[in-house]
Scaffold this motif. Structure first.
Motif, short mmCIF file in Angstrom:
data_model
loop_
_atom_site.label_atom_id
_atom_site.label_comp_id
_atom_site.label_asym_id
_atom_site.label_seq_id
_atom_site.Cartn_x
_atom_site.Cartn_y
_atom_site.Cartn_z
N VAL A 122 0.85 -1.20 0.00
CA VAL A 122 0.00 0.00 0.00
C VAL A 122 0.88 1.24 0.00
O VAL A 122 1.82 1.35 0.81
CB VAL A 122 -0.94 0.02 1.23
CG1 VAL A 122 -1.70 1.34 1.32
CG2 VAL A 122 -1.91 -1.15 1.18
N ASP A 123 0.60 2.17 -0.90
CA ASP A 123 1.36 3.43 -0.93
C ASP A 123 0.46 4.65 -1.05
O ASP A 123 0.95 5.77 -1.28
CB ASP A 123 2.38 3.42 -2.07
CG ASP A 123 1.75 3.27 -3.45
OD1 ASP A 123 0.50 3.27 -3.54
OD2 ASP A 123 2.50 3.14 -4.43
N ASP A 124 -0.83 4.47 -0.87
CA ASP A 124 -1.76 5.58 -1.01
C ASP A 124 -2.71 5.63 0.19
O ASP A 124 -3.57 4.76 0.33
CB ASP A 124 -2.55 5.44 -2.31
CG ASP A 124 -3.52 6.60 -2.54
OD1 ASP A 124 -3.28 7.69 -1.97
OD2 ASP A 124 -4.51 6.42 -3.26
N ILE A 125 -2.52 6.60 1.05
CA ILE A 125 -3.41 6.82 2.19
C ILE A 125 -3.92 8.26 2.13
O ILE A 125 -3.13 9.20 2.13
CB ILE A 125 -2.71 6.57 3.54
CG1 ILE A 125 -2.18 5.14 3.63
CG2 ILE A 125 -3.66 6.85 4.69
CD1 ILE A 125 -1.54 4.80 4.96
N GLN A 126 -5.22 8.40 2.06
CA GLN A 126 -5.86 9.71 2.03
C GLN A 126 -6.43 10.05 3.40
O GLN A 126 -6.54 9.18 4.28
CB GLN A 126 -6.97 9.73 0.98
CG GLN A 126 -6.53 9.33 -0.41
CD GLN A 126 -5.54 10.31 -1.02
OE1 GLN A 126 -5.66 11.52 -0.83
NE2 GLN A 126 -4.55 9.78 -1.74
N GLN A 127 -6.79 11.29 3.59
CA GLN A 127 -7.45 11.70 4.83
C GLN A 127 -8.81 12.30 4.55
O GLN A 127 -9.01 12.96 3.53
CB GLN A 127 -6.58 12.69 5.61
CG GLN A 127 -5.42 12.01 6.32
CD GLN A 127 -4.78 12.88 7.39
OE1 GLN A 127 -3.63 13.28 7.26
NE2 GLN A 127 -5.52 13.13 8.46
N ASP A 128 -9.75 12.00 5.44
CA ASP A 128 -11.09 12.58 5.42
C ASP A 128 -11.28 13.21 6.79
O ASP A 128 -11.68 12.53 7.74
CB ASP A 128 -12.12 11.48 5.14
CG ASP A 128 -13.55 12.03 5.09
OD1 ASP A 128 -13.74 13.22 5.43
OD2 ASP A 128 -14.47 11.27 4.73
#
Length: 262
Positions: A122-128
Motif C-alpha cells: 500500500v502506498d496511497d493513504i488519504q485523509q477525510d
C-alpha cells in the motif's frame, strides 16, 4: 442433492467454505449465497468462499459477502481458506494462491491453526478530516476514538458507510482506541452491513494508518485486539510505502456438515 460444507472462523470472523473443484453445487447466485450465510434460515456466516483449481496457483479463492454479492478481498477469509486448503491436502506449510486482488503468499503452522497471510503493498493513504482512507484489498475508513467499548459502532459505522461520499461503492468503517500494549479495533463491514467480530483487511488498514499518523518507520509489528480475539500485523514502512505486509492470526475449523441445495 446435499452439498458438503465446512465452517471456519478467524478471530470470530466466520465463513462457509466449499471445495468447488468437483462440487455438484450449481446455479450459484446472490439469493443462494445470502441464504447459505443467513444465521436463521441457512448455515450462518459473515461470508462464503469457494476453493477452485487454478493452473498457475495452488488454488483460487472466490469470496462472497453475506449479502450474496461477490466481495473484495477478505483477509480473515484468506487465512481461513489457507487452513481449509491444508485440511484438504491441497497445500502443506506454504502456499501461493489467487484472490480477487491478485496473488497471495501464506504460511501455516504444522497444527494448521495459525496462518500468516501476505497482503498487498500500500502506498496511497488519504485523509477525510481526522480519519484515514485506504485500500488494503478492500476499502477502509479508519478513525481513532475514545471509550470504544461503549460506542454504538453499528449506528456510527452505518452512517459513515452510507454518507454521500461513500454510499455508492460502500466502505468498511474501523474505529480504533489506543491501549497500553495494543490497538483495540471494532469494524462495521459493508456487505455484512453490520459490525463483525473481526476484519482482516480492516486491522491491516488500522495498523498502517496509525504508523503513518505516528510517523513510525522501519519494521513494525502491531498487536491488535478485536471482539473475536487477537491478531497481529507486520510490515515494513519507509515513510511512503508499506511492503512485506502480513496479517497473522488464528484460523480454526468449527464444524463440517451437509445442506440441501436450496
Amino acid at each position: 442433492m446435499k452439498i458438503k460444507f465446512y465452517k471456519y472462523q478467524g478471530a470470530g470472523n466466520d465463513f462457509v467454505l466449499i471445495d468447488h473443484r468437483e462440487s455438484a453445487l450449481k446455479n450459484i447466485d446472490t439469493k443462494l449465497v445470502a441464504k447459505l450465510c443467513d444465521r436463521r434460515f441457512g448455515i450462518g456466516a459473515d461470508g462464503l468462499m469457494f476453493l477452485l483449481s487454478h493452473p498457475d496457483y495452488d488454488f483460487e479463492m472466490v469470496y462472497y459477502n453475506a449479502d450474496g454479492n461477490l466481495g473484495s478481498m477478505c483477509g480473515n477469509g484468506g487465512r481461513c481458506i489457507v487452513a481449509f486448503a491444508k485440511h484438504l491436502g491441497v497445500i502443506d506449510s506454504e502456499t501461493n494462491f489467487l484472490a480477487v486482488d491478485g496473488a497471495h503468499y501464506a504460511k501455516i503452522s504444522a497444527e494448521g491453526n495459525w496462518v500468516e497471510l501476505q497482503m498487498i503493498d500500500v502506498d496511497d493513504i488519504q485523509q477525510d478530516g481526522e480519519a484515514f482512507v485506504l485500500n488494503t484489498g478492500s476499502p477502509h475508513y479508519v478513525k481513532e476514538v475514545s471509550s470504544l467499548e461503549q460506542m454504538d459502532v453499528y449506528t456510527e459505522g452505518y452512517n459513515i458507510r452510507n454518507n454521500q461520499t461513500y454510499q455508492r461503492d460502500g466502505i468498511n468503517v474501523n474505529f480504533i482506541e489506543q491501549k497500553p500494549n495494543h490497538l483495540f479495533v471494532r469494524t462495521f463491514e459493508r456487505g455484512v452491513e453490520d459490525e463483525t467480530y473481526a476484519c482482516g483487511t480492516g486491522v491491516t488498514a488500522v495498523a498502517m494508518a496509525m504508523a503513518k499518523k505516528q510517523n513510525q518507520v522501519g519494521k513494525i509489528e502491531t498487536p491488535i485486539k478485536v471482539l473475536g480475539g487477537d491478531l497481529q500485523i507486520n510490515f515494513n514502512y519507509d515513510g511512503q510505502k508499506f511492503t512485506d505486509v502480513f496479517l497473522c492470526g488464528p484460523a480454526e475449523r468449527v464444524f463440517v456438515g451437509e445442506i440441501d441445495q436450496l
